[in-house]
Design a protein around this motif. Structure first.
Motif, PDB file in Angstrom:
ATOM      1  N   MET A 196       2.907  17.692 -16.142  1.00 11.46           N
ATOM      2  CA  MET A 196       3.734  17.293 -16.496  1.00 11.46           C
ATOM      3  C   MET A 196       4.984  17.447 -15.467  1.00 11.46           C
ATOM      4  N   ASP A 197       4.552  18.684 -14.627  1.00  7.92           N
ATOM      5  CA  ASP A 197       5.524  19.565 -13.670  1.00  7.92           C
ATOM      6  C   ASP A 197       6.059  18.232 -12.862  1.00  7.92           C
TER       7      ASP A 197
ATOM      8  N   ARG B 118       8.726  17.054 -14.499  1.00  5.73           N
ATOM      9  CA  ARG B 118      10.607  17.229 -14.353  1.00  5.73           C
ATOM     10  C   ARG B 118      11.643  16.160 -14.114  1.00  5.73           C
ATOM     11  N   ASP B 119      11.589  16.099 -13.090  1.00  7.09           N
ATOM     12  CA  ASP B 119      13.057  15.724 -12.170  1.00  7.09           C
ATOM     13  C   ASP B 119      12.778  14.082 -12.382  1.00  7.09           C
TER      14      ASP B 119
ATOM     15  N   ALA C  83      12.162  13.318 -15.629  1.00  5.28           N
ATOM     16  CA  ALA C  83      12.209  13.312 -17.178  1.00  5.28           C
ATOM     17  C   ALA C  83      13.972  13.447 -17.236  1.00  5.28           C
ATOM     18  N   ALA C  84      15.205  14.720 -16.170  1.00  7.29           N
ATOM     19  CA  ALA C  84      15.845  14.913 -16.058  1.00  7.29           C
ATOM     20  C   ALA C  84      17.153  13.923 -16.050  1.00  7.29           C
TER      21      ALA C  84
END
Length: 278
Positions: free
Chosen positions: A76-77, A80-81, A83-84
């Motif tokens: 999931m890391d 992150r970008d 998802a933002a």
């Protein structure tokens, strides 16, 4: 056009058509890396006016996109970008929304199997054509104790109607190309030997009409705003995926060897067997 060196996508551009080959062996699972790369590619192509059509196919003749990678939660890391950038939908739904709102015409060439997240990719594209003898498509999430979380509930409801959408989501069966076409999931079924020529000719013919005509056609035939429904879908999916039943089914599937060519060829039978053994 200079594109990054993707690891799960192979991209060539000619005569206004971008050919995107999905390539993530052994079964073309929709991994975190592929999700990031699809987000990136679609974003870059949005600004490329010389590209008028995008055709998606698979490097694996058996599997277009098997489903979302079963190990996605371990990565999931990486998301992150991305998802933002999508506050209104989840990362997976974001791929579908990019496909639906892409300025180019998006076409799927479905020669093999597409299930769950792979099936959601197919229905999010503007058009999809499948090989009569070899293609199959299904929403198998129910066999893992969840509902689709990448847009299928909304896209299917709009495309095939509520009654058939409920059947596809809850029965979790694999449809052949002819049935998928009859339901409206895809545009049409084409003999496997003719699929490449048919889709490539269609893409070239559409590209040849020019960017202004394509832009006007997409303007007067816009995708519906499904944001509210996508949020409801995500909330329902999140509740189920964090539940005890889903955890048991996913653990059982992983322990018994899901995501190999052998198990994926008849995934529905495999997953029903996992459930029966719990």
């Amino acid at each position: 056009m200079n594109l990054p060196g993707y690891t799960t996508l192979r991209v060539t551009i000619s005569a206004g058509v971008a050919q995107v080959v999905l390539d993530n062996p052994p079964v073309n699972a929709l991994s975190a890396t592929m999700m990031v790369e699809l987000h990136d590619l679609l974003g870059l192509l949005r600004e490329e006016t010389a590209v008028r059509v995008i055709v998606f196919s698979s490097a694996d003749e058996e599997f277009f996109l098997a489903h979302v990678d079963m190990h996605i939660f371990e990565h999931m890391d990486e998301l992150r970008d991305v998802a933002a950038k999508f506050p209104d939908v989840n990362v997976h739904q974001g791929i579908g929304e990019l496909l639906r709102h892409q300025p180019q015409v998006t076409i799927v060439k479905l020669a093999g199997l597409a299930r769950a997240g792979g099936a959601e990719f197919v229905i999010a594209a503007d058009m999809a054509f499948a090989a009569k003898e070899t293609a199959g498509i299904g929403q198998t999430e129910a066999l893992l104790g969840i509902i689709p979380g990448g847009g299928a509930t909304q896209y299917l409801g709009e495309r095939v109607g509520r009654n058939r959408a409920l059947e596809l989501v809850l029965a979790a069966d694999l449809l052949d190309a002819d049935t998928a076409a009859a339901y409206g999931w895809i545009n049409r079924a084409v003999p496997a030997a003719e699929l490449d020529t048919f889709v490539d000719t269609l893409a070239e013919n559409i590209a040849a009409v020019g960017p202004e005509l394509i832009a006007q056609a997409k303007r007067v035939l816009p995708p519906s705003d499904l944001t509210a429904g996508l949020r409801e879908e995500h909330d329902a999916w999140s509740t189920l995926v964090n539940g005890e039943e889903s955890a048991k089914l996913m653990a059982g599937a992983l322990a018994n060897g899901i995501q190999t060519p052998q198990t994926e060829r008849d995934l529905e039978h495999f997953l029903r067997g996992v459930a029966a053994d719990l």
